[in-house]
Design a protein around this motif. Structure first.
Motif, PDB file in Angstrom:
ATOM      1  N   GLU A 199       0.839  -1.204   0.000  1.00 31.99           N
ATOM      2  CA  GLU A 199       0.000   0.000   0.000  1.00 31.99           C
ATOM      3  C   GLU A 199       0.878   1.259   0.000  1.00 31.99           C
ATOM      4  O   GLU A 199       0.657   2.188  -0.770  1.00 31.99           O
ATOM      5  CB  GLU A 199      -0.896   0.017   1.245  1.00 31.99           C
ATOM      6  CG  GLU A 199      -2.052  -0.961   1.181  1.00 31.99           C
ATOM      7  CD  GLU A 199      -2.743  -1.119   2.527  1.00 31.99           C
ATOM      8  OE1 GLU A 199      -3.936  -0.841   2.616  1.00 31.99           O
ATOM      9  OE2 GLU A 199      -2.079  -1.535   3.514  1.00 31.99           O
ATOM     10  N   GLU A 200       1.842   1.253   0.893  1.00 28.04           N
ATOM     11  CA  GLU A 200       2.715   2.420   1.035  1.00 28.04           C
ATOM     12  C   GLU A 200       3.463   2.725  -0.265  1.00 28.04           C
ATOM     13  O   GLU A 200       3.357   3.813  -0.818  1.00 28.04           O
ATOM     14  CB  GLU A 200       3.711   2.160   2.169  1.00 28.04           C
ATOM     15  CG  GLU A 200       4.801   3.198   2.330  1.00 28.04           C
ATOM     16  CD  GLU A 200       4.360   4.469   3.037  1.00 28.04           C
ATOM     17  OE1 GLU A 200       3.375   4.437   3.798  1.00 28.04           O
ATOM     18  OE2 GLU A 200       5.012   5.515   2.816  1.00 28.04           O
ATOM     19  N   LEU A 257       1.218   3.449  -3.458  1.00 26.57           N
ATOM     20  CA  LEU A 257       0.680   4.811  -3.481  1.00 26.57           C
ATOM     21  C   LEU A 257       1.775   5.809  -3.851  1.00 26.57           C
ATOM     22  O   LEU A 257       1.554   6.729  -4.659  1.00 26.57           O
ATOM     23  CB  LEU A 257       0.079   5.125  -2.107  1.00 26.57           C
ATOM     24  CG  LEU A 257      -0.623   6.464  -1.932  1.00 26.57           C
ATOM     25  CD1 LEU A 257      -1.581   6.747  -3.073  1.00 26.57           C
ATOM     26  CD2 LEU A 257      -1.372   6.490  -0.598  1.00 26.57           C
ATOM     27  N   ARG A 258       2.981   5.614  -3.301  1.00 22.76           N
ATOM     28  CA  ARG A 258       4.091   6.513  -3.640  1.00 22.76           C
ATOM     29  C   ARG A 258       4.370   6.507  -5.131  1.00 22.76           C
ATOM     30  O   ARG A 258       4.584   7.564  -5.742  1.00 22.76           O
ATOM     31  CB  ARG A 258       5.367   6.071  -2.910  1.00 22.76           C
ATOM     32  CG  ARG A 258       5.355   6.393  -1.448  1.00 22.76           C
ATOM     33  CD  ARG A 258       6.751   6.250  -0.883  1.00 22.76           C
ATOM     34  NE  ARG A 258       6.713   6.058   0.557  1.00 22.76           N
ATOM     35  CZ  ARG A 258       7.783   5.825   1.307  1.00 22.76           C
ATOM     36  NH1 ARG A 258       8.973   5.749   0.745  1.00 22.76           N
ATOM     37  NH2 ARG A 258       7.671   5.667   2.612  1.00 22.76           N
ATOM     38  N   ILE A 269       1.757   8.445  -7.021  1.00 27.89           N
ATOM     39  CA  ILE A 269       1.948   9.887  -6.876  1.00 27.89           C
ATOM     40  C   ILE A 269       3.100  10.360  -7.756  1.00 27.89           C
ATOM     41  O   ILE A 269       3.010  11.385  -8.430  1.00 27.89           O
ATOM     42  CB  ILE A 269       2.203  10.249  -5.391  1.00 27.89           C
ATOM     43  CG1 ILE A 269       0.933   9.995  -4.570  1.00 27.89           C
ATOM     44  CG2 ILE A 269       2.647  11.701  -5.251  1.00 27.89           C
ATOM     45  CD1 ILE A 269       1.109  10.181  -3.075  1.00 27.89           C
ATOM     46  N   ILE A 319      -8.592   7.383  -4.090  1.00 34.24           N
ATOM     47  CA  ILE A 319      -7.571   6.822  -3.198  1.00 34.24           C
ATOM     48  C   ILE A 319      -8.108   5.579  -2.495  1.00 34.24           C
ATOM     49  O   ILE A 319      -7.380   4.611  -2.308  1.00 34.24           O
ATOM     50  CB  ILE A 319      -7.136   7.877  -2.159  1.00 34.24           C
ATOM     51  CG1 ILE A 319      -6.477   9.077  -2.857  1.00 34.24           C
ATOM     52  CG2 ILE A 319      -6.181   7.280  -1.141  1.00 34.24           C
ATOM     53  CD1 ILE A 319      -5.198   8.750  -3.580  1.00 34.24           C
ATOM     54  N   LEU A 337      -6.188   2.027  -2.642  1.00 33.42           N
ATOM     55  CA  LEU A 337      -5.725   1.334  -1.435  1.00 33.42           C
ATOM     56  C   LEU A 337      -6.350  -0.051  -1.304  1.00 33.42           C
ATOM     57  O   LEU A 337      -5.674  -0.997  -0.910  1.00 33.42           O
ATOM     58  CB  LEU A 337      -6.033   2.178  -0.190  1.00 33.42           C
ATOM     59  CG  LEU A 337      -5.179   3.435  -0.040  1.00 33.42           C
ATOM     60  CD1 LEU A 337      -5.560   4.193   1.222  1.00 33.42           C
ATOM     61  CD2 LEU A 337      -3.694   3.092  -0.025  1.00 33.42           C
ATOM     62  N   GLY A 376      -4.065  -3.280  -0.940  1.00 34.15           N
ATOM     63  CA  GLY A 376      -3.945  -3.958   0.364  1.00 34.15           C
ATOM     64  C   GLY A 376      -5.218  -4.550   0.939  1.00 34.15           C
ATOM     65  O   GLY A 376      -5.246  -4.940   2.093  1.00 34.15           O
ATOM     66  N   ILE A 428     -13.308   4.442   7.805  1.00 33.05           N
ATOM     67  CA  ILE A 428     -12.217   4.660   6.849  1.00 33.05           C
ATOM     68  C   ILE A 428     -12.780   5.167   5.522  1.00 33.05           C
ATOM     69  O   ILE A 428     -12.289   6.133   4.948  1.00 33.05           O
ATOM     70  CB  ILE A 428     -11.424   3.355   6.612  1.00 33.05           C
ATOM     71  CG1 ILE A 428     -10.716   2.922   7.903  1.00 33.05           C
ATOM     72  CG2 ILE A 428     -10.420   3.534   5.482  1.00 33.05           C
ATOM     73  CD1 ILE A 428     -10.039   1.566   7.816  1.00 33.05           C
ATOM     74  N   ALA A 474     -13.689   8.708   5.807  1.00 37.51           N
ATOM     75  CA  ALA A 474     -12.519   9.599   5.885  1.00 37.51           C
ATOM     76  C   ALA A 474     -11.906   9.827   4.506  1.00 37.51           C
ATOM     77  O   ALA A 474     -11.424  10.918   4.208  1.00 37.51           O
ATOM     78  CB  ALA A 474     -11.484   9.011   6.829  1.00 37.51           C
ATOM     79  N   LEU A 475     -11.952   8.795   3.670  1.00 38.86           N
ATOM     80  CA  LEU A 475     -11.326   8.913   2.342  1.00 38.86           C
ATOM     81  C   LEU A 475     -12.317   9.339   1.267  1.00 38.86           C
ATOM     82  O   LEU A 475     -11.917   9.570   0.115  1.00 38.86           O
ATOM     83  CB  LEU A 475     -10.702   7.571   1.944  1.00 38.86           C
ATOM     84  CG  LEU A 475      -9.556   7.053   2.814  1.00 38.86           C
ATOM     85  CD1 LEU A 475      -9.059   5.727   2.280  1.00 38.86           C
ATOM     86  CD2 LEU A 475      -8.408   8.067   2.850  1.00 38.86           C
ATOM     87  N   ILE A 501     -11.790  11.604  -2.024  1.00 43.50           N
ATOM     88  CA  ILE A 501     -10.406  12.034  -2.257  1.00 43.50           C
ATOM     89  C   ILE A 501      -9.834  11.295  -3.469  1.00 43.50           C
ATOM     90  O   ILE A 501      -9.872  10.078  -3.540  1.00 43.50           O
ATOM     91  CB  ILE A 501      -9.510  11.755  -1.033  1.00 43.50           C
ATOM     92  CG1 ILE A 501     -10.058  12.461   0.207  1.00 43.50           C
ATOM     93  CG2 ILE A 501      -8.084  12.205  -1.315  1.00 43.50           C
ATOM     94  CD1 ILE A 501      -9.216  12.265   1.441  1.00 43.50           C
ATOM     95  N   ILE A 544      -4.439  14.862  -4.046  1.00 43.30           N
ATOM     96  CA  ILE A 544      -3.149  14.702  -3.374  1.00 43.30           C
ATOM     97  C   ILE A 544      -2.075  15.516  -4.088  1.00 43.30           C
ATOM     98  O   ILE A 544      -1.298  16.239  -3.456  1.00 43.30           O
ATOM     99  CB  ILE A 544      -2.719  13.213  -3.369  1.00 43.30           C
ATOM    100  CG1 ILE A 544      -3.798  12.335  -2.765  1.00 43.30           C
ATOM    101  CG2 ILE A 544      -1.383  13.041  -2.669  1.00 43.30           C
ATOM    102  CD1 ILE A 544      -3.877  12.368  -1.283  1.00 43.30           C
ATOM    103  N   ILE A 581      -7.271  19.095   1.046  1.00 47.05           N
ATOM    104  CA  ILE A 581      -7.986  17.829   0.940  1.00 47.05           C
ATOM    105  C   ILE A 581      -9.432  18.003   1.401  1.00 47.05           C
ATOM    106  O   ILE A 581     -10.375  17.576   0.734  1.00 47.05           O
ATOM    107  CB  ILE A 581      -7.306  16.755   1.807  1.00 47.05           C
ATOM    108  CG1 ILE A 581      -5.884  16.501   1.323  1.00 47.05           C
ATOM    109  CG2 ILE A 581      -8.134  15.486   1.834  1.00 47.05           C
ATOM    110  CD1 ILE A 581      -5.764  15.522   0.214  1.00 47.05           C
ATOM    111  N   GLN A 586     -13.007  17.549  -0.616  1.00 44.90           N
ATOM    112  CA  GLN A 586     -14.035  16.591  -0.200  1.00 44.90           C
ATOM    113  C   GLN A 586     -15.424  17.198  -0.102  1.00 44.90           C
ATOM    114  O   GLN A 586     -16.390  16.584  -0.520  1.00 44.90           O
ATOM    115  CB  GLN A 586     -13.652  15.970   1.144  1.00 44.90           C
ATOM    116  CG  GLN A 586     -12.675  14.820   0.993  1.00 44.90           C
ATOM    117  CD  GLN A 586     -12.453  14.123   2.316  1.00 44.90           C
ATOM    118  OE1 GLN A 586     -11.955  14.722   3.251  1.00 44.90           O
ATOM    119  NE2 GLN A 586     -12.823  12.858   2.389  1.00 44.90           N
TER     120      GLN A 586
END
Lengths: 163, 163
Positions: free
Chosen positions: B7-8, B11-12, B15, B76, B80, B84, B122, B125-126, B129, B134, B156, B160
């Motif tokens: 995931e980390e 996503l990087r 971007i 996003i 994600l 993941g 979750i 929250a997202l 987005i 981002i 952000i 939203q």
DNA sequence: ATTAAAGTTTACTTTTTTGTACATTATAAT
DNA sequence: ATTATAATGTACAAAAAAGTAAACTTTAAT
């Protein structure tokens, strides 16, 4: 993002122990049968819960495990953090930094901020929910067989607004 | 609950690719240098992103990777989930069932409901987005060097509420 | 005192996740 | 056509998480 086996089974064991009426607690063989996990597996999970201070053991014949504190004093969010860590911690940037000492995204890191946002949302969702709320919710929901899920959710929500 | 490496880093990479101004995209060697990850490692991550339909490859000399859709169209939360998985899915009960075919907690399952509660938090929250948000947030926050994090969060949040 | 039933500890195996190596295919530039 | 640079595929290696096995300690009951 997934729930780890340790979080899932750890929480189940806590609920089993907290729900037990017995004085000297639940034994590994008992939990093993209830949850259909091997005895060594249960032993491992309980050893983690004991070392992190959530349960106490009573050794010797007739022994078992009991809660270390009252279920009202055990926050689900704490328990889950102990069992499986948190999505975001201040030290997060030390985890994924590829082949360098310091993460390349030092400074403004959009990803970091996203994880923090998710963490805040999770914390808010679990805010104030204790092990006791789960047990009570279970008991109440068990009364009738209609709308069990909705009832359970309501119970949790009611418990939360009081805090 | 933790963020996985996939995931980390996934996503990087997204971007990085989305931020690139080049027409024929970013190459594996370029991303490898930018993110300090080995080339095979970047190749593996990008192959996942390609197979799940988030990026397209341009083969041959001068080639690289570009987004498969506009960054405004990439949520996003979807990204994600692809990288993941999700905390809660309807099939959740088939995952952790110890030594039986069917989970022991069939019926009212307090844990199941907890995970669903977390998943909803979750998702909320997202919600809305996109990858574009981002990137824009990053650009705006880069202007001045004070309050970068707060600025990013604001960007952000503003994105939203429009949805 | 002995025994049986319980927790404890340590080491190991298996599975999953993460990351690497390298041969192969594709294409632009020369 | 050849070469250089890039993606692709397959197999492997390392690390972490999940789960098992068995020897050891503790204590209640006999």
């Amino acid at each position: 993002m997934k729930i780890s086996a340790q979080e899932e089974y750890g929480l189940r064991c806590m609920i089993a122990i907290a729900s037990s009426k017995k004085d000297n607690g639940l034994s590994i063989p008992e939990i093993s049968k209830m949850e259909r996990l091997s005895e060594p597996h249960v032993a491992k999970i309980l050893s983690i819960l004991r070392k992190t201070g959530y349960i106490k053991s009573i050794r010797g014949q007739g022994g078992g495990y009991i809660l270390a504190r009252s279920p009202e004093a055990i926050l689900i969010s704490d328990l889950l953090s102990s069992l499986g860590g948190r999505v975001f911690t201040p030290e997060f940037c030390d985890r994924f930094n590829g082949h360098t000492e310091e993460c390349v995204h030092k400074g403004v890191c959009p990803i970091n901020i996203l994880w923090e946002k998710i963490q805040i949302a999770i914390d808010r969702a679990l805010h104030g929910i204790t092990l006791s709320d789960i047990i009570k919710g279970l008991n109440n929901a068990g009364d009738k067989n209609s709308n069990q899920k909705h009832l359970f959710m309501q119970n949790i929500a009611n418990a939360q607004v009081k805090r």
